[in-house]
Design a protein around this motif. Structure first.
Motif, short mmCIF file in Angstrom:
data_model
loop_
_atom_site.label_atom_id
_atom_site.label_comp_id
_atom_site.label_asym_id
_atom_site.label_seq_id
_atom_site.Cartn_x
_atom_site.Cartn_y
_atom_site.Cartn_z
N LYS A 1 0.84 -1.21 0.00
CA LYS A 1 0.00 0.00 0.00
C LYS A 1 0.88 1.25 0.00
N ILE A 2 1.98 1.20 0.73
CA ILE A 2 2.86 2.37 0.81
C ILE A 2 3.51 2.67 -0.55
N PHE A 3 3.91 1.62 -1.26
CA PHE A 3 4.50 1.81 -2.60
C PHE A 3 3.44 1.95 -3.69
N LYS A 4 2.16 1.75 -3.34
CA LYS A 4 1.06 1.70 -4.31
C LYS A 4 1.36 0.67 -5.40
N THR A 5 1.52 -0.57 -4.95
CA THR A 5 1.77 -1.66 -5.89
C THR A 5 1.03 -2.92 -5.48
N LYS A 6 0.71 -3.74 -6.49
CA LYS A 6 0.09 -5.05 -6.24
C LYS A 6 1.15 -6.14 -6.31
N HIS A 7 2.37 -5.75 -6.63
CA HIS A 7 3.45 -6.72 -6.84
C HIS A 7 4.34 -6.80 -5.60
N PRO A 8 5.23 -7.81 -5.53
CA PRO A 8 6.01 -8.03 -4.30
C PRO A 8 6.99 -6.89 -3.98
N VAL A 9 7.21 -6.70 -2.70
CA VAL A 9 8.22 -5.75 -2.21
C VAL A 9 9.23 -6.55 -1.39
N ILE A 10 10.50 -6.44 -1.76
CA ILE A 10 11.59 -7.10 -1.04
C ILE A 10 12.02 -6.19 0.12
N ILE A 11 12.21 -6.78 1.29
CA ILE A 11 12.72 -6.01 2.43
C ILE A 11 14.06 -6.60 2.85
N TYR A 12 15.10 -5.79 2.78
CA TYR A 12 16.45 -6.22 3.17
C TYR A 12 16.83 -5.63 4.53
N PRO A 13 17.63 -6.35 5.31
CA PRO A 13 18.23 -5.71 6.49
C PRO A 13 19.46 -4.92 6.02
N SER A 14 19.23 -3.72 5.48
CA SER A 14 20.33 -2.96 4.87
C SER A 14 20.00 -1.48 4.87
N SER A 15 20.98 -0.67 4.56
CA SER A 15 20.72 0.75 4.31
C SER A 15 20.19 0.88 2.87
N GLY A 16 19.88 2.09 2.47
CA GLY A 16 19.39 2.33 1.12
C GLY A 16 20.40 1.92 0.06
N THR A 17 21.67 2.10 0.36
CA THR A 17 22.73 1.75 -0.59
C THR A 17 22.66 0.26 -0.95
N GLY A 18 22.38 -0.58 0.03
CA GLY A 18 22.22 -2.01 -0.23
C GLY A 18 21.06 -2.27 -1.18
N ALA A 19 19.98 -1.52 -0.99
CA ALA A 19 18.81 -1.70 -1.85
C ALA A 19 19.09 -1.22 -3.28
N TRP A 20 19.96 -0.20 -3.45
CA TRP A 20 20.43 0.19 -4.79
C TRP A 20 21.09 -1.02 -5.46
N GLU A 21 21.99 -1.65 -4.69
CA GLU A 21 22.74 -2.79 -5.23
C GLU A 21 21.78 -3.94 -5.57
N GLY A 22 20.82 -4.20 -4.67
CA GLY A 22 19.84 -5.26 -4.91
C GLY A 22 19.11 -5.04 -6.24
N ALA A 23 18.72 -3.81 -6.51
CA ALA A 23 17.97 -3.51 -7.74
C ALA A 23 18.82 -3.83 -8.97
N LEU A 24 20.08 -3.46 -8.94
CA LEU A 24 20.94 -3.62 -10.12
C LEU A 24 21.38 -5.08 -10.32
N VAL A 25 21.84 -5.74 -9.24
CA VAL A 25 22.40 -7.09 -9.44
C VAL A 25 21.32 -8.11 -9.79
N ASN A 26 20.07 -7.83 -9.44
CA ASN A 26 19.01 -8.80 -9.76
C ASN A 26 18.51 -8.69 -11.18
#
Ligand SMILES: *Cc1c(COP(=O)(O)O)cnc(C)c1O
Length: 395
Positions: free
Chosen positions: A55-80
């Motif tokens: 609901k927060i992202f306004k999406t019906k699709h999955p949201v991945i939650i990492y134990p990381s800072s935002g920088t880790g989530a940048w990396e997650g987006a690119l490497v996947n």
């Protein structure tokens, strides 16, 4: 000695644009006893969190939650989603766009930066026409992703993400759209599905009102498809095992249990207030803050009123005034933390954060500290910013 507990009387005014103040309700939730992350209660909590975060992202699709800072989530987006040597089109809006590009370079991607030369580009949002033009010229479809920052935290400038989507579609280009809304989410309007974003990257410590420590990737079906053939090395960041585990409310490795308690509480606060009300509150506070800067006779870093940030305001200090010396004085005298100028604007501006848990009097307190501090520093102000902000808030 470093005092992590703040013994000054009254509260600390944390007005950097993230981390933002954590509401007492969220702090209390985080302090609950840690539970078994494989036990039955945890699965229930996990499913609730994974559903609310959509609901927060306004999406019906999955949201991945990492134990990381935002920088880790940048990396997650690119490497996947990408493979070594893939070309990625990025847009220089400020320091965070620059750091994301640097991270992409270090991962072995080829990057190309669009934008204006010098520091001038740090005063405007993304020009979608430039993206469209570049994509049209890429007839071989070598560009695999377009990466833009939604709320550029180093300057206080947003970008029109719907316009970027339109530009990609107008060029009939298959590149994925990746957006960093690490500081925008839950303070500035964001619509993952409606705007056709493939991966949205975010973090916990800004609009979500949590301490640092959680990173997010909101996905699209195309992003998930791309992750099945992307060849950049990944293990911890890989979506596949996380998505599988998430189906029952669990994670493959130990999640940040107590931060997830906090996330559950923060989302309850945000969804109870209502996302639209949260966004309207931030627009109002930002408008009052800008009225203060204008009344002082100072310049706002953002030069395009259409893309003023509701999250923070960048204040350009007069020629010859070192903004960091000024920040130091304000911090010492008034226990008020303001954001520093980063990269190309170091020493030339400071940033007032009005995100997350902010309200009228918190903002007026911060503006008061800025005003008294600037006078004490010897800056000639045109008028009272505090009074101008009050007028906006009373209207
Ligand atoms: C804070 C921020 C980041 C970096 O996140 P970390 O949690 O410090 O790793 C990246 N992009 C933007 C726009 C940010 O505001």
């Amino acid at each position: 000695m470093l005092k992590l507990d703040n013994h000054a009387s009254g509260r600390h005014f944390l007005h950097i644009p993230g981390p933002s103040p954590v509401p007492a309700r969220v702090l209390r939730a985080i302090s609950f006893q840690t539970i078994d992350h494989r036990g039955p209660e945890f699965g229930e909590l996990g499913l609730k969190i994974l559903s609310d975060i959509q609901k927060i992202f306004k999406t019906k699709h999955p949201v991945i939650i990492y134990p990381s800072s935002g920088t880790g989530a940048w990396e997650g987006a690119l490497v996947n989603t990408l493979s070594p040597g893939d070309l990625v089109l990025m847009y220089e809006t400020g320091q965070f766009a620059t750091l994301w590009k640097k991270l992409a370079d270090r991962l072995g991607l080829k990057t190309e930066f669009l934008g204006m030369p010098g520091a001038e580009g740090w005063r405007y949002g993304v020009d979608a026409a430039k993206i469209e033009e570049r994509l049209k010229a890429d007839t071989q479809h070598q560009i695999k992703a377009v990466c833009v920052v939604h709320n550029e935290t180093s300057t206080g400038v947003t970008s029109n993400i719907a316009a970027v989507r339109k530009a990609i579609d107008a060029a009939k280009h298959p590149a994925l759209l990746m957006v960093d809304t690490i500081s925008g989410l839950a303070s500035a309007d964001f619509r993952h599905d409606e705007w056709g974003v493939d991966v949205t990257v975010s973090g916990s410590q800004k609009g979500l009102m949590l301490p640092p420590g959680l990173g997010f990737n909101a996905l699209s079906p195309r992003a998930i498809e791309a992750s099945k053939t992307a060849k950049l090395p990944k293990a911890f960041w890989a979506w596949d095992e996380i998505l599988e585990s998430n189906k029952t409310g669990y994670w493959p490795s130990t999640p940040a249990t107590n931060l997830l308690y906090g996330l559950h509480e923060a989302m309850d606060m945000i969804l109870t207030e209502g996302l639209d009300q949260v966004f309207a509150r931030h627009q109002r506070l930002a408008k009052a803050c800008r009225a203060a800067v204008q009344a002082w006779g100072l310049e706002i870093q953002c030069q395009d009123p259409a893309v003023y940030s509701p999250v923070l305001t960048g204040v350009v200090t007069p020629e010859g005034v070192d903004a960091d010396q000024l920040r130091k004085l304000i911090h010492e005298r008034y226990n008020l933390s303001l954001g520093t100028g980063l990269g190309k604007v170091k020493g030339r501006m400071y940033r007032i954060g009005h995100l997350g848990e902010c309200n009228e009097l918190a903002l007026l307190g911060a503006l008061s500290g800025c005003e008294m501090g600037m006078k004490a520093f010897g800056i000639q102000l045109k008028g009272s910013g505090v009074l101008a902000a009050q007028e906006v808030l009373q209207a």
